[in-house]
Design a protein around this motif. Structure first.
Motif, PDB file in Angstrom:
ATOM      1  N   LEU A  18       0.032   9.421   7.209  1.00 11.35           N
ATOM      2  CA  LEU A  18       0.515   8.629   6.065  1.00 11.35           C
ATOM      3  C   LEU A  18       1.940   8.132   6.305  1.00 11.35           C
ATOM      4  O   LEU A  18       2.287   7.009   5.903  1.00 11.35           O
ATOM      5  CB  LEU A  18       0.431   9.472   4.791  1.00 11.35           C
ATOM      6  N   ALA A  19       2.766   8.931   6.958  1.00  9.06           N
ATOM      7  CA  ALA A  19       4.132   8.490   7.281  1.00  9.06           C
ATOM      8  C   ALA A  19       4.101   7.316   8.249  1.00  9.06           C
ATOM      9  O   ALA A  19       4.877   6.356   8.119  1.00  9.06           O
ATOM     10  CB  ALA A  19       4.934   9.649   7.867  1.00  9.06           C
ATOM     11  N   THR A  20       3.204   7.377   9.213  1.00  7.59           N
ATOM     12  CA  THR A  20       3.074   6.277  10.176  1.00  7.59           C
ATOM     13  C   THR A  20       2.654   4.983   9.492  1.00  7.59           C
ATOM     14  O   THR A  20       3.179   3.905   9.782  1.00  7.59           O
ATOM     15  CB  THR A  20       2.050   6.647  11.269  1.00  7.59           C
ATOM     16  N   ILE A  21       1.690   5.090   8.565  1.00  8.90           N
ATOM     17  CA  ILE A  21       1.244   3.904   7.811  1.00  8.90           C
ATOM     18  C   ILE A  21       2.398   3.313   7.020  1.00  8.90           C
ATOM     19  O   ILE A  21       2.591   2.089   6.982  1.00  8.90           O
ATOM     20  CB  ILE A  21       0.078   4.282   6.883  1.00  8.90           C
ATOM     21  N   TYR A  22       3.207   4.180   6.389  1.00  6.72           N
ATOM     22  CA  TYR A  22       4.321   3.672   5.594  1.00  6.72           C
ATOM     23  C   TYR A  22       5.324   2.929   6.462  1.00  6.72           C
ATOM     24  O   TYR A  22       5.756   1.823   6.130  1.00  6.72           O
ATOM     25  CB  TYR A  22       5.022   4.818   4.860  1.00  6.72           C
ATOM     26  N   VAL A  23       5.732   3.551   7.577  1.00  7.47           N
ATOM     27  CA  VAL A  23       6.762   2.960   8.432  1.00  7.47           C
ATOM     28  C   VAL A  23       6.293   1.636   9.022  1.00  7.47           C
ATOM     29  O   VAL A  23       7.055   0.658   9.092  1.00  7.47           O
ATOM     30  CB  VAL A  23       7.148   3.949   9.559  1.00  7.47           C
ATOM     31  N   GLU A  29       8.598  -3.833   2.823  1.00 11.09           N
ATOM     32  CA  GLU A  29       8.186  -4.576   1.628  1.00 11.09           C
ATOM     33  C   GLU A  29       9.130  -4.252   0.479  1.00 11.09           C
ATOM     34  O   GLU A  29       9.739  -3.175   0.426  1.00 11.09           O
ATOM     35  CB  GLU A  29       6.742  -4.222   1.242  1.00 11.09           C
ATOM     36  N   THR A  30       9.245  -5.177  -0.465  1.00 12.22           N
ATOM     37  CA  THR A  30      10.225  -5.028  -1.541  1.00 12.22           C
ATOM     38  C   THR A  30       9.646  -4.456  -2.827  1.00 12.22           C
ATOM     39  O   THR A  30      10.347  -4.412  -3.840  1.00 12.22           O
ATOM     40  CB  THR A  30      10.864  -6.410  -1.862  1.00 12.22           C
ATOM     41  N   PHE A  31       8.397  -4.021  -2.828  1.00  5.95           N
ATOM     42  CA  PHE A  31       7.877  -3.366  -4.035  1.00  5.95           C
ATOM     43  C   PHE A  31       8.239  -1.882  -3.950  1.00  5.95           C
ATOM     44  O   PHE A  31       7.436  -1.030  -3.554  1.00  5.95           O
ATOM     45  CB  PHE A  31       6.366  -3.574  -4.225  1.00  5.95           C
ATOM     46  N   PHE A  32       9.472  -1.582  -4.364  1.00  3.74           N
ATOM     47  CA  PHE A  32      10.052  -0.256  -4.166  1.00  3.74           C
ATOM     48  C   PHE A  32       9.359   0.820  -4.986  1.00  3.74           C
ATOM     49  O   PHE A  32       9.201   1.952  -4.520  1.00  3.74           O
ATOM     50  CB  PHE A  32      11.549  -0.286  -4.511  1.00  3.74           C
ATOM     51  N   ARG A  33       8.963   0.498  -6.213  1.00  2.00           N
ATOM     52  CA  ARG A  33       8.304   1.505  -7.056  1.00  2.00           C
ATOM     53  C   ARG A  33       6.955   1.907  -6.470  1.00  2.00           C
ATOM     54  O   ARG A  33       6.591   3.090  -6.476  1.00  2.00           O
ATOM     55  CB  ARG A  33       8.137   0.981  -8.484  1.00  2.00           C
ATOM     56  N   LEU A  34       6.217   0.925  -5.987  1.00  2.00           N
ATOM     57  CA  LEU A  34       4.923   1.229  -5.383  1.00  2.00           C
ATOM     58  C   LEU A  34       5.115   2.051  -4.111  1.00  2.00           C
ATOM     59  O   LEU A  34       4.340   2.972  -3.829  1.00  2.00           O
ATOM     60  CB  LEU A  34       4.171  -0.069  -5.065  1.00  2.00           C
ATOM     61  N   ASN A  35       6.156   1.722  -3.350  1.00  2.00           N
ATOM     62  CA  ASN A  35       6.446   2.503  -2.152  1.00  2.00           C
ATOM     63  C   ASN A  35       6.789   3.945  -2.490  1.00  2.00           C
ATOM     64  O   ASN A  35       6.396   4.879  -1.788  1.00  2.00           O
ATOM     65  CB  ASN A  35       7.605   1.870  -1.379  1.00  2.00           C
ATOM     66  N   ARG A  36       7.547   4.132  -3.578  1.00  2.00           N
ATOM     67  CA  ARG A  36       7.863   5.515  -3.990  1.00  2.00           C
ATOM     68  C   ARG A  36       6.585   6.252  -4.382  1.00  2.00           C
ATOM     69  O   ARG A  36       6.402   7.424  -4.038  1.00  2.00           O
ATOM     70  CB  ARG A  36       8.841   5.491  -5.166  1.00  2.00           C
ATOM     71  N   PHE A  37       5.715   5.563  -5.084  1.00  2.00           N
ATOM     72  CA  PHE A  37       4.436   6.168  -5.468  1.00  2.00           C
ATOM     73  C   PHE A  37       3.639   6.559  -4.222  1.00  2.00           C
ATOM     74  O   PHE A  37       3.052   7.645  -4.163  1.00  2.00           O
ATOM     75  CB  PHE A  37       3.639   5.171  -6.323  1.00  2.00           C
ATOM     76  N   PHE A  38       3.644   5.690  -3.235  1.00  2.00           N
ATOM     77  CA  PHE A  38       2.915   5.984  -1.993  1.00  2.00           C
ATOM     78  C   PHE A  38       3.522   7.190  -1.280  1.00  2.00           C
ATOM     79  O   PHE A  38       2.791   8.082  -0.817  1.00  2.00           O
ATOM     80  CB  PHE A  38       2.940   4.767  -1.072  1.00  2.00           C
ATOM     81  N   LEU A  39       4.847   7.226  -1.185  1.00  2.00           N
ATOM     82  CA  LEU A  39       5.510   8.311  -0.471  1.00  2.00           C
ATOM     83  C   LEU A  39       5.308   9.656  -1.165  1.00  2.00           C
ATOM     84  O   LEU A  39       4.969  10.657  -0.531  1.00  2.00           O
ATOM     85  CB  LEU A  39       7.001   8.008  -0.331  1.00  2.00           C
ATOM     86  N   LEU A  40       5.503   9.673  -2.483  1.00  2.00           N
ATOM     87  CA  LEU A  40       5.302  10.929  -3.218  1.00  2.00           C
ATOM     88  C   LEU A  40       3.826  11.315  -3.229  1.00  2.00           C
ATOM     89  O   LEU A  40       3.484  12.495  -3.126  1.00  2.00           O
ATOM     90  CB  LEU A  40       5.827  10.787  -4.645  1.00  2.00           C
ATOM     91  N   GLY A  41       2.961  10.300  -3.347  1.00  2.00           N
ATOM     92  CA  GLY A  41       1.530  10.576  -3.296  1.00  2.00           C
ATOM     93  C   GLY A  41       1.137  11.178  -1.960  1.00  2.00           C
ATOM     94  O   GLY A  41       0.282  12.074  -1.891  1.00  2.00           O
ATOM     95  N   SER A  42       1.765  10.706  -0.887  1.00  2.00           N
ATOM     96  CA  SER A  42       1.490  11.255   0.443  1.00  2.00           C
ATOM     97  C   SER A  42       1.879  12.729   0.515  1.00  2.00           C
ATOM     98  O   SER A  42       1.163  13.555   1.094  1.00  2.00           O
ATOM     99  CB  SER A  42       2.257  10.466   1.508  1.00  2.00           C
ATOM    100  N   LEU A  43       3.027  13.065  -0.088  1.00  2.00           N
ATOM    101  CA  LEU A  43       3.470  14.459  -0.091  1.00  2.00           C
ATOM    102  C   LEU A  43       2.502  15.354  -0.854  1.00  2.00           C
ATOM    103  O   LEU A  43       2.045  16.385  -0.340  1.00  2.00           O
ATOM    104  CB  LEU A  43       4.863  14.565  -0.712  1.00  2.00           C
TER     105      LEU A  43
END
Length: 474
Positions: A18-23, A29-43
């Motif tokens: 999941l970290a590789t997909i994010y990086v 990308e500039t959708f920061f809230r969605l990125n935070r959701f993805f990162l926390l969801g990954s954890l």
């Protein structure tokens, strides 16, 4: 212990993917809230994954009761035999290396010690300095020069910085960290990092989350009406020093990336579909780790809990081996060898225990002139029914170790005849996969006990069957 190893391995693999997909796909990308959701969801997903267990088949394939009969052959539903899955193999490798365990535990204790030291240090800073309460946060004034930073609902600010240009913007930035609860993300990160300290992808994800926090806070400040050029200049003019690692600070080490992101054109909405990659990866991980059969639990336990026992063995003239030892050791010995196909345990009238090697039975072959039926009025019946037949095969078959090590799997079709006396004859491989699997399947079918023979017009006759035995590695 093996459960802990399983947790570390599965969560580590999940975090890495999941970290590789994010990086690769989402970081710019500039959708920061969605990125935070993805990162926390990954954890959270990675932490929960080892505890998820779904069964896509029945717990034991011997419970399948359906029988398919065709005009050409009598086909029994496949019996599936499972070898050790990937995680079990890795677990056993790690558990067998004591040095690796001690290195991991040393790292775990070190990182937890660092984490608690930082928390205590922050508490000490709060107690030592002046604290002013506001509506939604508390302001801690520090005597030394440093850029503002925040932790939980505390904003730490250098007293000499109060009269500097842009002070209110810097405080607004830290208040956004507090409003959005970024400190809770950081605390979760620190705990998970302690468990995954050896995983470079964990450190990658850790940095990505902190970077995302800064993007979110910057975006909120700019949205409030602050001039973009002025805010960039303010970032460049502030040089941080002495902040605590657990905290969110105004000028961390990400200024260059933050300025780039402020200048970046807003990502198109179609870019949101990239999040699907993460969802598909999560589904694949669930299928890989959570949808698994647990029929090998007993086998794994025997291999892991292989405690030493002390016995005395004496080889007798008749080929038997007399076993002697303490009551506890003898009970453990009988337990270990009770399910070994090549040996059997015998006891005489005096209670002596003997280990006897089983004689290989010569497969029965019918005369070529014998008539063999495929469909008869009364079909042969295994003692106890088909359920017992499946249990017999599942309990007596062993997945060849050589096939497991080489990753060999597949379905072996064994044809055999239930003769007039109910005995298994003419067993042979109709369609094989690998010599080791074929041999084991054939051995078990040849060892089947007597059936109730089939009858045609009241007479016992020979009836042909085919049983598929599916060897599957998870």
């Amino acid at each position: 212990m093996h459960t802990t190893v399983n947790f570390i391995l599965e969560s580590g693999i999940s975090l890495s993917l999941l970290a590789t997909i994010y990086v690769i796909f989402l970081r710019r990308e500039t959708f920061f809230r969605l990125n935070r959701f993805f990162l926390l969801g990954s954890l959270f997903f990675s932490v929960a994954l080892p505890f998820l267990k779904f069964r896509i088949y029945e717990p034991q394939p011997v419970l399948l009761s359906e029988v398919t009969v065709t005009p050409y052959r009598n086909l029994l539903e496949a019996v599936t035999v499972y070898g050790q899955d990937f995680s079990v193999t890795v677990e056993q490798t790690i558990l067998s290396t004591t040095l690796l365990i001690w290195i991991y535990l040393a790292g775990l204790l070190l990182f937890f010690a660092i984490f608690f030291y930082r928390v205590i240090r922050i508490g000490f800073v709060i107690r030592k300095n002046e604290v002013r309460k506001s509506d939604s946060f508390k302001l801690v004034f520090l005597e030394k020069e440093c850029s503002p930073f925040s932790f939980l609902n505390y904003v730490f600010v250098s007293r000499p910085l109060q009269n500097s240009d842009g002070y209110d913007r810097m405080i607004a930035h830290e208040i956004e960290h507090i409003k959005q609860g970024h400190s809770f993300d950081v605390l979760i990160l620190e705990v998970l990092t302690a468990f995954q300290w050896f995983n470079p992808f964990m450190w990658m994800l850790r940095r990505a989350i902190r970077e995302n926090h800064e993007f979110l806070a910057d975006h909120a400040v700019l949205t409030s009406g602050v001039n973009r050029g002025y805010y960039k200049k303010l970032l460049l003019n502030q040089f941080a020093g002495g902040q605590l690692v657990l905290t969110n600070n105004f000028n961390y080490s990400l200024i260059k990336n933050r300025i780039k992101m402020m200048s970046k054109i807003k990502s198109p909405k179609i870019a949101h579909v990239k999040i699907i990659l993460g969802v598909l990866t999560a589904v694949a991980l669930i299928i890989m780790f959570a949808c698994e059969q647990k029929e090998t639990v007993e086998q794994e336990q025997q291999m892991i809990d292989n405690e030493t026992i002390t016995i005395k063995s004496t080889l007798l003239d008749d080929g038997r081996m007399k076993i002697e030892g303490t009551f506890e050791d003898m009970e453990e010995f009988k337990k270990r060898y009770s399910d070994v196909n090549s040996f059997k345990i015998e006891t005489d009238s005096l209670g002596n225990i003997f280990l006897v090697q089983k004689k290989e039975e010569v497969p029965k072959i019918l005369d070529s002139e014998e008539q063999i039926f495929f469909i008869v009025e009364d079909m042969p019946e295994f003692p106890g029914g088909e359920l017992e037949l499946r249990k017999f095969i599942a309990n007596n078959i062993e997945y060849p170790k050589a096939a497991q090590e080489n990753g060999v799997q597949g379905r072996v079709y064994v044809t055999f005849v239930v003769d007039k006396n109910g005995e298994v004859a003419n067993a042979k491989i109709a369609r094989g996969v690998d010599p080791a699997l074929d041999k084991e399947a054939l051995r078990v079918v040849n060892s089947l006990p007597k059936w109730i023979p089939g009858k045609q017009r009241g007479q016992s006759v020979n009836v042909s069957y085919t049983v598929p035995i599916n060897f599957a590695l998870q």
